[in-house]
Motif scaffolding. Structure first.
Motif, PDB file in Angstrom:
ATOM      1  N   THR A 221       0.833  -1.196   0.000  1.00 56.83           N
ATOM      2  CA  THR A 221       0.000   0.000   0.000  1.00 56.83           C
ATOM      3  C   THR A 221       0.865   1.242   0.000  1.00 56.83           C
ATOM      4  OG1 THR A 221      -1.686  -1.171   1.298  1.00 56.83           O
ATOM      5  CG2 THR A 221      -1.841   1.234   1.212  1.00 56.83           C
ATOM      6  N   VAL A 222       0.607   2.167  -0.919  1.00 53.36           N
ATOM      7  CA  VAL A 222       1.290   3.452  -0.952  1.00 53.36           C
ATOM      8  C   VAL A 222       0.561   4.385   0.012  1.00 53.36           C
ATOM      9  CG1 VAL A 222       1.900   5.450  -2.356  1.00 53.36           C
ATOM     10  CG2 VAL A 222       2.113   3.144  -3.306  1.00 53.36           C
ATOM     11  N   ILE A 223       1.309   5.005   0.930  1.00 53.42           N
ATOM     12  CA  ILE A 223       0.748   5.870   1.959  1.00 53.42           C
ATOM     13  C   ILE A 223       1.098   7.323   1.644  1.00 53.42           C
ATOM     14  CG2 ILE A 223       0.678   6.385   4.422  1.00 53.42           C
ATOM     15  CD1 ILE A 223      -0.366   3.604   3.719  1.00 53.42           C
ATOM     16  N   GLU A 224       0.076   8.159   1.461  1.00 49.72           N
ATOM     17  CA  GLU A 224       0.303   9.572   1.149  1.00 49.72           C
ATOM     18  C   GLU A 224      -0.311  10.513   2.183  1.00 49.72           C
ATOM     19  OE1 GLU A 224       0.409  10.375  -3.387  1.00 49.72           O
ATOM     20  OE2 GLU A 224      -1.214   8.900  -3.103  1.00 49.72           O
ATOM     21  N   SER A 231       3.501   9.541  11.127  1.00 48.24           N
ATOM     22  CA  SER A 231       3.588   8.440  12.083  1.00 48.24           C
ATOM     23  C   SER A 231       4.708   7.468  11.714  1.00 48.24           C
ATOM     24  CB  SER A 231       2.247   7.697  12.129  1.00 48.24           C
ATOM     25  OG  SER A 231       2.316   6.590  13.011  1.00 48.24           O
ATOM     26  N   LEU A 232       4.858   7.193  10.414  1.00 51.18           N
ATOM     27  CA  LEU A 232       5.932   6.295   9.966  1.00 51.18           C
ATOM     28  C   LEU A 232       7.294   6.943  10.137  1.00 51.18           C
ATOM     29  CD1 LEU A 232       4.303   4.713   6.796  1.00 51.18           C
ATOM     30  CD2 LEU A 232       4.894   3.545   8.935  1.00 51.18           C
ATOM     31  N   ARG A 233       7.383   8.246   9.926  1.00 51.18           N
ATOM     32  CA  ARG A 233       8.659   8.931  10.153  1.00 51.18           C
ATOM     33  C   ARG A 233       9.062   8.830  11.622  1.00 51.18           C
ATOM     34  NH1 ARG A 233       7.215  13.227   6.285  1.00 51.18           N
ATOM     35  NH2 ARG A 233       6.407  14.432   8.041  1.00 51.18           N
ATOM     36  N   GLN A 234       8.083   8.939  12.520  1.00 50.74           N
ATOM     37  CA  GLN A 234       8.371   8.803  13.947  1.00 50.74           C
ATOM     38  C   GLN A 234       8.820   7.378  14.279  1.00 50.74           C
ATOM     39  OE1 GLN A 234       4.625  10.181  15.523  1.00 50.74           O
ATOM     40  NE2 GLN A 234       5.281  12.325  15.588  1.00 50.74           N
ATOM     41  N   SER A 235       8.164   6.406  13.645  1.00 52.19           N
ATOM     42  CA  SER A 235       8.594   5.008  13.829  1.00 52.19           C
ATOM     43  C   SER A 235      10.011   4.824  13.317  1.00 52.19           C
ATOM     44  CB  SER A 235       7.640   4.062  13.092  1.00 52.19           C
ATOM     45  OG  SER A 235       6.357   4.067  13.666  1.00 52.19           O
ATOM     46  N   TRP A 236      10.312   5.449  12.177  1.00 50.53           N
ATOM     47  CA  TRP A 236      11.650   5.353  11.612  1.00 50.53           C
ATOM     48  C   TRP A 236      12.701   5.875  12.587  1.00 50.53           C
ATOM     49  CZ3 TRP A 236      14.789   3.429   8.034  1.00 50.53           C
ATOM     50  CH2 TRP A 236      16.012   4.056   7.828  1.00 50.53           C
TER      51      TRP A 236
END
Length: 261
Positions: A221-224, A231-236
């Protein structure tokens, strides 16, 4: 597209006045392989295509057909991400289970497809070739910055067996020494951490906002949506904080490669 390639190969060979045996001698492949490609029983590999194109004076036609064939072999839901990946200036990838596709050898990729998909052996060539084709972005004159965080378990899982793993980890060391590739390993000693929820990639385009990709057993899934990408940047950042430095990671990979005998 395989039918188109086979038909053009047969047409060009006939125009050149060559039998399958004569062509096989000129390109240094067996006549049985030439026949298998012309009968759509085997997809053409890159070297076979390059030699055939040159011998038959095809002016790149066979190469262009093969490239289109490989592109179309990518699952429809993944094509959007491949385009994003190709145009990104930076890619941040986290993989807790297997190596990222951009870092896989042919043997490792083939073993993954063979073990984790419903494809028969003769159906593996095209998706494997498509995966390897994506890796060319890292060898470009101006490649994207590629930062990958890996869980230590990817060095220990015997994908394809010891020989494949040794080759894969040696390849990982070679790619990891490129200026714009940075590898980071989450040590075995780390317990639960956010990345264990699943793999993801964040792409930074030349213009515009970051876009992310999530993988799952059914389709990616592409997330935009900005809030989801944030949220993914924070997980990163959380995952990256648990990982070793690039230099330490290369040392651990070198030790792991030597252990696969």
């Amino acid at each position: 597209m395989l039918e188109l390639f086979a038909g053009e190969l047969r047409r060009l060979r006939t125009v050149a006045g060559l039998s399958q045996e004569a062509l096989s001698e000129r390109i240094n492949y067996s006549a049985s392989l030439v026949a298998a490609v012309e009968q759509c029983r085997r997809p053409p590999r890159l070297e076979f295509t390059e030699r055939s194109d040159r011998v038959l004076d095809a002016d790149g036609l066979l190469l262009r057909i093969r490239e289109t064939m490989i592109r179309e072999s990518v699952m429809p839901w993944f094509r959007e991400w491949v385009t994003i990946e190709q145009e990104a200036t930076a890619l941040r990838s986290f993989q807790p289970l297997v190596l990222p596709g951009l870092l896989q050898t042919e043997g490792y990729a083939r073993a993954l497809y063979s073990g984790a998909s419903q494809l028969a052996d003769h159906q593996l060539d095209q998706p494997v070739a498509a995966r390897l084709r994506r890796q060319e972005i890292l060898a470009r004159e101006q490649p994207p910055l590629f930062v990958a965080v890996l869980d230590h378990t990817v060095l220990e899982r015997p994908v394809g067996g010891p020989a494949v793993m040794r080759e894969q980890l040696q390849h990982l060391l070679e790619v990891g020494r490129r200026p714009r590739v940075h590898l980071h390993l989450v040590p075995r000693s780390v317990g639960a951490y956010p990345g264990l929820n699943g793999a993801f990639v964040i792409a930074t385009p030349a213009d515009g906002e970051d876009v992310a990709y999530l993988d799952n057993p059914l389709q990616g899934t592409v997330i935009e949506r900005p809030a989801d990408v944030l949220s993914l940047r924070q997980s990163w950042e959380s995952v990256r904080a648990e990982a070793l430095s690039h230099r330490q990671t290369l040392d651990v990979i070198s030790e792991a490669a030597a252990a696969w005998t």
